[in-house]
Write a protein that holds these residues in place. Sequence first.
Motif, short mmCIF file in Angstrom:
data_model
loop_
_atom_site.label_atom_id
_atom_site.label_comp_id
_atom_site.label_asym_id
_atom_site.label_seq_id
_atom_site.Cartn_x
_atom_site.Cartn_y
_atom_site.Cartn_z
N LEU A 46 -5.70 9.90 18.55
CA LEU A 46 -4.73 9.62 17.48
C LEU A 46 -3.50 10.48 17.76
N GLU A 47 -2.34 9.83 17.72
CA GLU A 47 -1.09 10.58 17.98
C GLU A 47 -0.12 10.33 16.84
N LEU A 48 0.57 11.37 16.40
CA LEU A 48 1.66 11.20 15.43
C LEU A 48 2.96 11.27 16.21
N ASN A 49 3.80 10.25 16.06
CA ASN A 49 4.98 10.18 16.93
C ASN A 49 6.26 9.72 16.22
N ARG A 50 6.23 9.60 14.89
CA ARG A 50 7.45 9.17 14.20
C ARG A 50 7.50 9.76 12.80
N ASN A 51 8.58 10.48 12.53
CA ASN A 51 8.76 11.01 11.17
C ASN A 51 9.19 9.90 10.23
N PRO A 52 8.83 10.01 8.96
CA PRO A 52 9.32 9.00 8.01
C PRO A 52 10.83 9.10 7.87
N ASP A 53 11.47 7.96 7.57
CA ASP A 53 12.92 7.97 7.32
C ASP A 53 13.21 8.39 5.90
N ASN A 54 12.28 8.09 5.00
CA ASN A 54 12.48 8.43 3.60
C ASN A 54 11.18 9.01 3.05
N TYR A 55 11.20 10.29 2.78
CA TYR A 55 9.97 10.99 2.40
C TYR A 55 9.33 10.36 1.16
N PHE A 56 10.17 10.07 0.15
CA PHE A 56 9.62 9.54 -1.10
C PHE A 56 8.96 8.17 -0.87
N ALA A 57 9.69 7.28 -0.19
CA ALA A 57 9.19 5.92 0.00
C ALA A 57 7.92 5.91 0.83
N GLU A 58 7.86 6.77 1.83
CA GLU A 58 6.77 6.64 2.80
C GLU A 58 5.64 7.65 2.60
N ALA B 62 1.71 -3.62 -2.46
CA ALA B 62 2.79 -4.44 -1.90
C ALA B 62 3.99 -3.60 -1.47
N LEU B 63 4.00 -2.30 -1.83
CA LEU B 63 5.08 -1.44 -1.36
C LEU B 63 5.07 -1.41 0.16
N PRO B 64 6.25 -1.35 0.79
CA PRO B 64 6.27 -1.47 2.27
C PRO B 64 5.30 -0.52 2.97
N VAL B 65 5.20 0.74 2.52
CA VAL B 65 4.34 1.68 3.27
C VAL B 65 2.86 1.35 3.09
N ASN B 66 2.53 0.68 1.99
CA ASN B 66 1.12 0.36 1.75
C ASN B 66 0.75 -1.05 2.20
N ALA B 67 1.76 -1.90 2.39
CA ALA B 67 1.49 -3.30 2.67
C ALA B 67 0.82 -3.45 4.04
N PRO B 68 -0.25 -4.25 4.09
CA PRO B 68 -0.89 -4.50 5.38
C PRO B 68 0.09 -5.22 6.31
N ARG B 69 -0.10 -5.05 7.60
CA ARG B 69 0.70 -5.80 8.58
C ARG B 69 0.08 -7.18 8.80
N SER B 70 -1.11 -7.40 8.29
CA SER B 70 -1.75 -8.71 8.38
C SER B 70 -1.45 -9.48 7.10
N ALA B 71 -1.76 -10.78 7.12
CA ALA B 71 -1.45 -11.63 5.97
C ALA B 71 -2.27 -11.23 4.74
N VAL B 72 -1.66 -11.41 3.56
CA VAL B 72 -2.34 -11.09 2.30
C VAL B 72 -2.34 -12.34 1.43
N HIS B 73 -3.52 -12.78 0.99
CA HIS B 73 -3.62 -13.95 0.11
C HIS B 73 -4.59 -13.64 -1.01
N HIS B 74 -4.09 -13.43 -2.20
CA HIS B 74 -5.00 -13.16 -3.31
C HIS B 74 -4.50 -13.86 -4.57
N TYR B 75 -5.31 -13.78 -5.64
CA TYR B 75 -4.96 -14.46 -6.88
C TYR B 75 -4.60 -13.48 -8.01
N HIS B 76 -4.38 -12.20 -7.68
CA HIS B 76 -3.91 -11.29 -8.73
C HIS B 76 -2.57 -11.81 -9.20
#
Length: 515
Positions: free
Chosen positions: A307-319, A363-377
């Motif tokens: 596991l490698e960490l290689n990118r700082n967040p651009d926005n601390y609050f958002a990410e 659904a927030l960008p940092v939490n959103a999966p990179r795969s498709a999401v299909h639900h009925y909520h």
Amino acid sequence: MSKRTDDAPDTPGQLTTSAGNPISDNQNSLSAGPRGPLLMQDYQLVEKLAHQNRERIPERPVHAKGWGAHGTLTITGDISKYTKAKVLQPGAKTPLILRFSTVAGELGAADAERDVRGFAIKFYTEEGNWDLVGNNTPVFFVRDPYKFPDFIHTQKRHPKTNLRSPTAMWDFWSLSPESLHQVTILMSDRGLPTGVRHVNGYGSHTYSLVNAAGVRLWVKFHFKTQQGHRHWTNTEAAEVVGRTRESTQEDLFGAIEQGDFPKWKMQVQIMTDAQAEAWSERTGWNPFDLTKVWPHSDFPVIDIGMLELNRNPDNYFAEIEQVAFAPSNIVPGISFSPDKMLQARVFSYADAHRYRLGTHYEALPVNAPRSAVHHYHKDGAMRFFDNNTKNPDAYYEPNSFDGPKEDKRFAEPPLPLHGDADRYNHRDGNDDFTQPGNLFRLFNAEQKQRLFANIAAAMHGVPDEIRRRQVALFAKCDPAYGVGVAEALKLDPAGGERIKGTSATDNPAENATAN
Ligand code: NDP
């Protein structure tokens, strides 16, 4: 800046309201005469102040102070015979975000404090998000979730003094012998790391793996720092905190910014059902008990990746502030175990996020999966995404409009259960002493002396009765552990006598919890 959906020309230098209306003056409020009162119709002013009032969201009740970065997991080993999870297949490369944290301190707490470090990872896999929400320790203070809120209360501020209370901490620990293992780690050198690049990460709980043939195995996940372990003494940390309260953020952010990417070797330990039973029988330990490790000699670690960490967040609050980890997020091939703490966390983490961030926090960008999401909520706070059933008529299930459907191929093998539903005393006959004793016996003489001194310092002001009760527990792990702490505390000879007597009847903790 939000995404524009029309073809209107963009003027990047133009300041606007959040509704996109151009702003003519961002320096002078609208007033009746140069000295006069302000006009209510200065909506930009109202909006600006109203937004400022809402810039903070509730901080996490635990793990409030955090540091994080983006990175990648690369699988180099081959455990395909144990799991079908795509994220763990040989050669898989998966983007991730990792948030480290301290547990007890508030959002503005100093970084260089003696505390457990959170080690929470969100893997954005092609089968949805997998969250491994661990710590830098392989065990935890409690093994029954009933005790989690109580334990956290002892770590937070006293209701009257509004101060942290060593008395509350040691009172609880000395009445909860299952905490000894984690307390020993916390008070050892590794309880005060110089920064999070120098800690191991542990999934801590036992999880399960399911292979392509539908066979379930038990697993523990470990991440070994490649930067080496580094820690501060209490005295060094006090000097650091006097200089900077943000030592971990400076260290992690600075290293990544300079291209010095921290790495952790990913390892697993695997146990079959039969091994779990035989090991339990031989040792008396429950493989699903969060206060226990699986000794490496019994269950050797298998290297599976980096596991490698290689990118700082651009926005601390958002990410980092908005990132929301939940052990309930699993992928096909990885699942839960009967660990009672894990079972409770599967509920409580997602619940915490729904309260703190809002219903649709995933659904927030940092939490959103990179795969498709299909639900009925349906509706609720932060409903800013499209109809993800791709058809506005398909908003319930079953439906006749080609909405998304379940797929039995993803069913897990059934989990055999036995026993009566009842409340079982988790302290009854449980060996809380051997494993912390094993750790104590790993320490060299200097490490032991620092452990004694750290414990004595942490017990400053704690009533004698509580100290003695705790020392009696340390003595049950190893007589030298009890004596060392008693000496560091300068307990009087009468206390010394009691330390030597390590029978259960000398231990109020056990008496208090016996059936
Ligand atoms: P091993 O000798 O095979 O492993 C010892 C482990 O202890 C290593 O993982 C080491 O981490 C870790 N360790 C060393 N110093 C500390 C410390 N101050 N705080 C926390 N961990 C430390 O022993 P066993 O597997 O038989 O376990 C013996 C004891 O080691 C256990 O009772 C437990 O307390 C501790 N331990 C065991 C782990 C496990 O999964 N088996 C994991 C972590 C701790 P490293 O390799 O990075 O130096």
